[in-house]
Design a protein around this motif. Structure first.
Motif, short mmCIF file in Angstrom:
data_model
loop_
_atom_site.label_atom_id
_atom_site.label_comp_id
_atom_site.label_asym_id
_atom_site.label_seq_id
_atom_site.Cartn_x
_atom_site.Cartn_y
_atom_site.Cartn_z
N LEU B 34 -2.09 6.10 -7.16
CA LEU B 34 -2.26 7.21 -5.74
C LEU B 34 -0.45 6.87 -5.41
CD1 LEU B 34 -4.81 4.15 -5.81
CD2 LEU B 34 -5.48 5.37 -3.50
N TRP B 35 -0.67 7.46 -4.01
CA TRP B 35 0.97 6.96 -3.36
C TRP B 35 0.50 6.88 -2.12
CZ3 TRP B 35 5.99 6.96 -5.40
CH2 TRP B 35 6.15 7.59 -6.25
N TYR B 36 1.53 6.09 -1.63
CA TYR B 36 0.97 4.94 -0.02
C TYR B 36 2.40 4.79 0.75
CZ TYR B 36 -3.13 3.12 -0.38
OH TYR B 36 -4.64 2.42 -0.60
N LYS B 37 2.63 5.62 2.11
CA LYS B 37 4.20 5.52 2.40
C LYS B 37 3.50 4.32 3.61
CE LYS B 37 6.13 9.34 5.75
NZ LYS B 37 5.49 10.49 6.46
N LYS B 38 5.62 4.22 3.93
CA LYS B 38 4.54 2.41 4.85
C LYS B 38 6.73 2.33 5.79
CE LYS B 38 5.44 -2.27 5.18
NZ LYS B 38 5.52 -1.87 5.96
N TYR B 39 6.39 2.59 7.17
CA TYR B 39 6.85 3.02 8.21
C TYR B 39 7.18 1.41 8.48
CZ TYR B 39 5.60 7.65 9.04
OH TYR B 39 6.16 9.29 8.52
N PRO B 40 8.32 1.60 8.96
CA PRO B 40 8.89 0.05 9.76
C PRO B 40 7.40 -0.62 10.51
CG PRO B 40 10.83 1.43 9.39
CD PRO B 40 9.87 1.97 9.11
N ALA B 41 7.59 -2.47 9.80
CA ALA B 41 6.37 -2.73 10.83
C ALA B 41 4.88 -2.20 10.73
CB ALA B 41 6.98 -3.04 12.45
N GLU B 42 4.89 -1.37 10.05
CA GLU B 42 3.42 -0.44 10.22
C GLU B 42 2.68 -1.03 8.50
OE1 GLU B 42 3.74 2.79 12.75
OE2 GLU B 42 3.15 3.41 11.10
N GLY B 43 1.59 -0.91 8.76
CA GLY B 43 1.03 -0.95 7.56
C GLY B 43 1.20 -0.12 6.21
N PRO B 44 0.74 0.38 4.94
CA PRO B 44 1.43 1.60 4.27
C PRO B 44 -0.16 2.33 4.47
CG PRO B 44 1.32 -0.89 3.13
CD PRO B 44 1.16 -1.03 3.98
N THR B 45 -0.05 3.82 3.87
CA THR B 45 -0.55 4.55 4.96
C THR B 45 -0.93 5.25 3.27
OG1 THR B 45 0.18 4.72 6.98
CG2 THR B 45 -1.23 6.02 6.64
N PHE B 46 -2.55 6.09 3.26
CA PHE B 46 -2.97 6.45 1.56
C PHE B 46 -2.21 7.91 1.97
CE2 PHE B 46 -5.06 8.12 -1.80
CZ PHE B 46 -5.48 9.35 -1.43
N LEU B 47 -1.65 8.35 1.23
CA LEU B 47 -0.84 9.83 0.83
C LEU B 47 -1.47 10.92 0.40
CD1 LEU B 47 1.43 11.47 2.20
CD2 LEU B 47 2.84 10.01 0.44
N ILE B 48 -1.87 9.88 -1.65
CA ILE B 48 -2.22 11.53 -2.21
C ILE B 48 -2.15 10.04 -3.05
CG2 ILE B 48 -0.08 11.77 -3.49
CD1 ILE B 48 -1.35 14.94 -3.49
N SER B 49 -3.48 10.65 -4.48
CA SER B 49 -4.45 10.32 -4.62
C SER B 49 -4.60 10.89 -6.90
CB SER B 49 -5.21 9.18 -5.26
OG SER B 49 -6.32 9.47 -5.08
N ILE B 50 -4.52 10.40 -8.21
CA ILE B 50 -5.11 11.09 -8.96
C ILE B 50 -5.51 10.05 -9.85
CG2 ILE B 50 -2.67 10.48 -9.85
CD1 ILE B 50 -2.84 13.63 -11.31
N SER B 51 -6.77 11.13 -10.26
CA SER B 51 -7.59 10.37 -11.67
C SER B 51 -6.74 10.90 -13.03
CB SER B 51 -8.84 10.92 -11.65
OG SER B 51 -9.95 10.91 -12.88
N SER B 52 -6.83 10.03 -13.68
CA SER B 52 -6.40 9.82 -15.13
C SER B 52 -7.06 10.63 -15.90
CB SER B 52 -6.77 8.33 -15.71
OG SER B 52 -7.89 8.13 -15.85
N ILE B 53 -7.71 11.50 -15.74
CA ILE B 53 -8.30 13.13 -16.06
C ILE B 53 -7.74 14.23 -16.25
CG2 ILE B 53 -10.41 11.59 -16.54
CD1 ILE B 53 -11.83 13.27 -14.81
N LYS B 54 -6.77 13.89 -14.71
CA LYS B 54 -6.15 15.24 -14.35
C LYS B 54 -4.25 14.82 -14.87
CE LYS B 54 -8.79 16.55 -10.64
NZ LYS B 54 -9.29 16.99 -9.03
N ASP B 55 -3.70 15.68 -14.27
CA ASP B 55 -2.68 15.75 -14.96
C ASP B 55 -1.72 16.66 -13.48
OD1 ASP B 55 -1.82 18.15 -17.15
OD2 ASP B 55 -2.52 18.56 -15.19
#
Lengths: 114, 111
Positions: B34-55
């Motif tokens: 997974l990739w998360y994005k984080k702005y200052p003073a905020e929690g991480p926000t989910f961005l995009i993910s990938i399963s190991s069966i995909k490239d």
């Protein structure tokens, strides 16, 4: 509320003091996670609850750290006899399914031990 | 041991160009990334993910690529926008358990 709420946002504790950090997950979310984020590092797993059951506490750094979620909703992370190395941001996340990748993180509690 | 590594602490990209953030991992048991994005003073926000069966997985301006043989994943953002300026974390998991995060890369988009 709409998101995960954590309180307090900031906490300054004297070394040796006990602290309690609160997390209000999204209503109905089964899973709840606590992470610790030191300055300049990524979040590190502390513990995981499924409803009121603590299924994984392998990340708790010492027996001074204790977490509970007695009614399967609000959770409290307690740190006894705080040390300077406990200074970090403590993040709580919840998700609807268990387990599930759809975490929603709170804004965290920044703990500073002086 | 650091199982997930982001070797670039910071990256600066011109607005409109492509941003490429990289992440390496060592645990071959990881099956979800997974990739998360984080702005200052905020929690991480989910961005995009990938399963190991995909490239590859794509969502709008964001594409994640996974190279299992190299144990490497990357996040492409194109075109980059000023609002993309944040800290980006990659994370990995085994069988939907706890996430293991990298150290983060601070992305700055210059106008």
């Amino acid at each position: 509320g709409a998101g995960v709420s954590q309180s307090p946002r900031y906490k300054v504790a004297k070394r040796g003091q006990d602290v309690a950090l609160r997390c209000d997950p999204i209503s109905g979310h089964v899973s709840l996670f606590w992470y610790q984020q030191a300055l300049g590092q990524g979040p590190e797993f502390l513990t995981y609850f499924q409803n009121e059951a603590q299924l994984d506490k392998s990340g708790l750094p010492s027996d001074r750290f204790f977490a509970e979620r007695p009614e399967g909703s609000v959770s409290t992370l307690k740190i006894q006899r705080t040390q300077q190395e406990d200074s970090a941001v403590y993040l709580c996340a919840s998700s609807k399914d268990s387990p599930n990748y759809g975490y929603t993180f709170g804004s965290g509690t920044r703990l500073t031990v002086v | 041991d650091q199982q997930v590594k982001q070797n670039s602490p910071s990256l600066s990209v011109q607005e409109g160009r492509i941003s490429i953030l990289n992440c390496d991992y060592t645990n071959s048991m990881f099956d979800y990334f997974l990739w998360y994005k984080k702005y200052p003073a905020e929690g991480p926000t989910f961005l995009i993910s990938i399963s190991s069966i995909k490239d590859k997985n794509e969502d709008g301006r964001f594409t994640v690529f996974l190279n299992k043989s190299a144990k490497h994943l990357s996040l492409h953002i194109v075109p980059s926008q000023p609002g993309d300026s944040a800290v980006y974390f990659c994370a990995a998991s085994v069988k939907a358990q706890k996430l293991v995060f990298g150290q983060g890369t601070r992305l700055t988009i210059n106008p």
